[in-house]
Design a protein around this motif. Structure first.
Motif, PDB file in Angstrom:
ATOM      1  N   THR A 120      47.111  45.029  12.845  1.00  0.00           N
ATOM      2  CA  THR A 120      47.937  43.889  12.450  1.00  0.00           C
ATOM      3  C   THR A 120      47.884  43.675  10.941  1.00  0.00           C
ATOM      4  O   THR A 120      48.907  43.372  10.310  1.00  0.00           O
ATOM      5  CB  THR A 120      47.469  42.626  13.183  1.00  0.00           C
ATOM      6  N   SER A 145      47.144  38.470  16.974  1.00  0.00           N
ATOM      7  CA  SER A 145      46.612  39.784  17.308  1.00  0.00           C
ATOM      8  C   SER A 145      45.781  39.697  18.585  1.00  0.00           C
ATOM      9  O   SER A 145      44.991  38.762  18.756  1.00  0.00           O
ATOM     10  CB  SER A 145      45.747  40.311  16.150  1.00  0.00           C
ATOM     11  N   CYS A 161      43.338  35.105  16.213  1.00  0.00           N
ATOM     12  CA  CYS A 161      42.667  36.005  17.147  1.00  0.00           C
ATOM     13  C   CYS A 161      41.828  35.160  18.096  1.00  0.00           C
ATOM     14  O   CYS A 161      41.207  34.168  17.674  1.00  0.00           O
ATOM     15  CB  CYS A 161      41.798  37.007  16.391  1.00  0.00           C
ATOM     16  N   TYR A 196      50.462  42.904  18.924  1.00  0.00           N
ATOM     17  CA  TYR A 196      50.550  41.884  17.880  1.00  0.00           C
ATOM     18  C   TYR A 196      51.987  41.456  17.683  1.00  0.00           C
ATOM     19  O   TYR A 196      52.931  42.164  18.056  1.00  0.00           O
ATOM     20  CB  TYR A 196      49.946  42.361  16.552  1.00  0.00           C
TER      21      TYR A 196
END
Length: 397
Positions: free
Chosen positions: A283, A232, A309, A249
């Motif tokens: 996401t 993401s 992330c 994403y």
């Protein structure tokens, strides 16, 4: 065909005069879907709650799945006997045409080898290039120039905007098998109301990029693991006009890319951490939906989905239960991240920005970085001898 509600007549043997073809009626597709759905359910098939166009049936050790697009049906299963029984039932009920093993469906070409399945739209790409006059164009290495930012004020308005709109519509459908152009197509689609010469030039750059590899498509490995994980990312304040951020994403099942998205966020974020947190929320919703879909296909995942992330603050916000002053303005729906972390649906993990796969869904990358991004998407070219032995290509259901 039934008589209209409220119709009464004492005269026998009356018929209704057909004023318009059934295909011309707005409710025709809905009536057809209702009839087909009822017939399949009576035959033991279960309609998926995650995707209403998917029907499944488990019988003993066999499993059969149908994917429906209006009156085009794709059938897959573990038992050829049950597939033949289904085709006989459909032919008896609706008079179907059996096209055999799949090799072309809704403009998507399918080729299987011993190692997996390849989906591409080579014929569709060549048709776009021919219609636009770019068959002999010089190929470009990337679909967009680095740092490209489009606005409504650049360039002069097009005299025939319908040409631009038609091209963007075709490129949007092409992203079904070409995730590498998702970001630039998302950017270009924002200007279909009043396209300018600058926007058309940027769209032509995409065509030049496609000219270099019209046969590229997504490759799905046949021996992949059932492990769900995703990446993401967001580009904070990407839009120079509205200052809204872009969410990007991509989600993998094993080594196979199964879902991706590039979308401008609905609201303006006050910080990059907030933008990343909103991207995480989008996401997580997709991961939840994929869990439902996989469950309908008889697949149960025994571990949380890993979600990578590159923003530590966004990860801390998702895992921290303490309510902070700086996060109270974020909408409640974004805090689904915390809920799903607690439910062990997902597990948030940090990743360096250099290894963030979703980076290519949020911004235009230079050629070296774009080449790495493209390789991680699992795109293969059917005509490349580096990936396939063409003598062994075969098609099957």
């Amino acid at each position: 065909m039934v008589l209209p509600l409220g119709f009464h007549s004492d005269k026998p043997n009356q018929v209704c005069k057909l004023l318009r073809s059934l295909y011309g009626l707005k409710q025709a597709s809905r009536q057809w879907n209702a009839k087909l759905t009822k017939a399949l359910q009576e035959n033991g098939y279960k309609q998926s709650t995650a995707d209403p166009s998917l029907f499944t049936k488990a019988s003993g050790n066999s499993f059969t799945a149908l994917l429906i697009y209006v009156d085009d049906i794709l059938v897959a299963g573990t038992s050829i006997t049950h597939i033949n029984e289904l085709k006989h039932f459909l032919d008896k009920s609706f008079k179907i045409k059996d096209l055999g093993n799949i090799n072309y469906f809704l403009g998507i070409e399918e080729v299987t080898t011993a190692s997996g399945l390849n989906l591409s739209q080579r014929k569709y790409v060549l048709e776009i290039l021919k219609e636009s006059g770019f068959l002999e164009a010089k190929p470009a290495q990337t679909p967009a120039t680095t740092g490209l930012q489009l606005t409504h004020s650049e360039g002069s308005l097009l005299e025939k905007p319908e040409i631009y709109r038609r091209l963007i519509g075709k490129l949007l459908y092409l992203t079904n098998t070409r995730p590498d152009i998702s970001h630039i197509v998302q950017q270009l689609s924002q200007f279909v109301d009043k396209p300018t010469s600058t926007h058309l030039t940027a769209a032509h750059r995409v065509l030049r990029y496609l000219k270099g590899s019209p046969g590229k498509g997504i490759f799905y490995h046949s021996n992949s693991q059932f492990k769900l994980y995703g990446f993401s990312d967001s580009d904070w304040a990407n839009c120079p006009e509205s200052r809204k951020s872009v969410t990007g994403y991509c989600i993998y099942l094993g080594n196979n890319l199964i879902s991706w998205r590039t979308k401008k966020q609905a609201t303006v974020s006050k910080s990059s951490s907030e933008a990343e947190y909103r991207a995480l929320a989008s996401t997580v919703c997709e991961v939840q939906w994929l869990h439902y879909l996989l469950a309908d296909l008889g697949i149960r995942l025994g571990m949380p989905a890993s979600l990578f992330c590159d923003n530590q603050a966004a990860i801390a916000t998702g895992e921290n239960h303490v309510f902070h002053e700086r996060t109270k303005h974020i909408e409640i729906d974004c805090h689904i991240v915390k809920q799903k972390v607690n439910e062990r649906l997902i597990k948030l993990l940090p990743i360096p920005s250099q290894k963030q796969v979703a980076d290519g869904f949020t911004k235009a990358l230079p050629h070296p970085a774009f080449a790495i991004f493209q390789s991680k998407l699992g795109l293969h070219d059917l005509l490349s001898f580096h990936h396939f032995d063409l003598s062994k290509l075969q098609t099957r259901s």
